[in-house]
Design an enzyme around this catalytic site. Structure first.
Site, mmCIF file in Angstrom:
data_model
loop_
_atom_site.group_PDB
_atom_site.id
_atom_site.type_symbol
_atom_site.label_atom_id
_atom_site.label_comp_id
_atom_site.label_asym_id
_atom_site.label_seq_id
_atom_site.Cartn_x
_atom_site.Cartn_y
_atom_site.Cartn_z
ATOM 1 C CG HIS A 63 -2.029 -0.979 1.169
ATOM 2 N ND1 HIS A 63 -2.861 -1.129 0.085
ATOM 3 C CD2 HIS A 63 -2.429 -1.901 2.090
ATOM 4 C CE1 HIS A 63 -3.719 -2.111 0.328
ATOM 5 N NE2 HIS A 63 -3.480 -2.592 1.532
ATOM 6 C CG ASP B 105 -3.141 -8.293 0.573
ATOM 7 O OD1 ASP B 105 -4.210 -7.655 0.720
ATOM 8 O OD2 ASP B 105 -2.353 -8.506 1.511
ATOM 9 C CG HIS C 164 -6.888 -5.033 1.757
ATOM 10 N ND1 HIS C 164 -6.569 -6.067 2.619
ATOM 11 C CD2 HIS C 164 -7.955 -4.392 2.292
ATOM 12 C CE1 HIS C 164 -7.409 -6.050 3.641
ATOM 13 N NE2 HIS C 164 -8.265 -5.053 3.464
ATOM 14 C CG ASP D 209 -5.523 -9.750 3.166
ATOM 15 O OD1 ASP D 209 -5.214 -10.252 2.073
ATOM 16 O OD2 ASP D 209 -5.349 -8.544 3.414
#
Length: 341
Positions: A132, A167, A169, A254
């Site tokens: 991120h 991931d 996200h 995740d």
């Protein structure tokens, strides 16, 4: 004990400094994640195949391939003051910058060892995570673009780098770093909608990098069979002509159905299937996985074990692969965007 028959060697990089990145009581990105991953690496099925490699700190020059000097200076100054909150999700402690440099440097050390022929693949169990972090913004638990630093180092030496981010996200930071860079192909499978709100299928790169960003937004509940369908129907046809010489995996776990921060439907049995498919598209000895998210500790351990098994060539699936979830229509929309009739 001796090495298990039939396994290939995989490098495993981690460091005690990662435990010194303190995010506060109750924060999901916590030091105990490292213990869960270490337990996976110690699985008896991997005996003798997982070999430690010592991370080194990324140098200023290596970090500045991705992040401007003023941004790195700001992180240093904040760490010198003991850390603090950067945003509502992202917190530093006094030793967080040291951990972040070692996180990025773990990937560099692993690449150097792979190039010496020390192993067939590598897994870096690092924190803070990195996907991120944009060039100029720390966010989403991330300070430095760990995988970006590695990819930039390889690209500057003439390598063609494929970053595969599964991931849950979207890896907005990685996309930001390479959005106009034709040397790096960024592919992301992620839940949509979800933090950070990027990763639409129409985000495909810009300028010289047009066509080198592939986003596959998946609905809540999507399962592993849908991910494999996305790989076969969309990802592989785009990766193949790019002809990557290196595969870097942003290994966030995740998307597991037990993760407390997301709503996808994967199991630990799905990640090795994705990993094996991806590895088959690059030369032997040119695969590096770097830990990103994954916040249920049992799911994190089981998923890591599965990927380590895939890297070593052993079936270490502790759960059955998932099937029956939604998302095939989402895959069809992405394919239609990239391959119009």
């Amino acid at each position: 004990m001796g090495r298990s028959v039939g396994l290939v060697t995989v490098l495993f990089a981690t460091h005690p400094a990662y435990l010194e990145h303190l995010t506060g009581v109750g924060h999901p990105e916590r030091p105990s994640r490292m213990q869960a991953v270490a337990a996976a690496a110690a699985s008896p099925e991997l005996d003798g195949a997982v070999v430690a490699v010592e991370p080194r700190p990324a140098t200023r020059e290596e970090l500045e391939r991705v992040h401007p000097a003023w941004y790195l200076d700001r992180l240093d100054a904040m760490a010198a003051q003991g850390g603090g909150w950067i945003d509502a999700d992202t917190r530093m402690s006094g030793r967080s910058v040291e951990a972040a440099r070692l996180a990025a440097g773990a990937g560099l050390a692993a690449i150097e060892a792979l190039e010496r022929g020390a192993a067939e693949a590598a897994f870096c169990a690092v924190r803070p995570p990195g996907h991120h972090a944009t060039r100029t913004t720390a966010m989403g638990f991330c300070l430095v673009s760990n995988i970006g630093v590695v990819a930039a180092a390889l690209a500057d030496r003439g390598e063609r780098v494929w970053i595969f981010d599964f991931d849950a996200h979207h890896g907005n930071g990685t996309q930001d770093v390479f959005y106009d860079d034709p040397r790096v192909l960024f592919v992301s499978l992620h839940q949509w909608p979800l933090y950070p709100g990027t990763g639409r299928l129409t985000e495909t790169g810009d300028g010289a990098g047009a066509g080198t960003t592939l986003n596959l937004p998946m609905p809540a509940g999507a399962t592993g069979d849908v991910y494999l369908h996305a790989f076969d129907d969309v990802i592989a046809p785009i990766v193949e002509p790019f002809a990557p010489t290196w595969l870097l995996i942003s290994a966030g776990f995740d998307a597991h159905r037990e993760d407390p921060l997301t709503d996808l439907g994967l199991t630990a049995g799905d990640y090795p299937l994705l990993t094996r498919r991806a590895m088959a598209m690059v030369p032997p000895g040119r695969t590096l996985a770097m830990l990103e998210g994954g916040y249920d500790l049992d799911a994190l351990a089981a998923s890591t074990a599965g990927v380590l098994g895939a890297l070593t060539g052993v079936d270490l699936r502790l759960e059955a692969p998932s099937t029956g979830g939604p998302g095939r229509d989402a895959v069809a929309r992405v394919r239609a965007h990239w391959f119009p009739a």
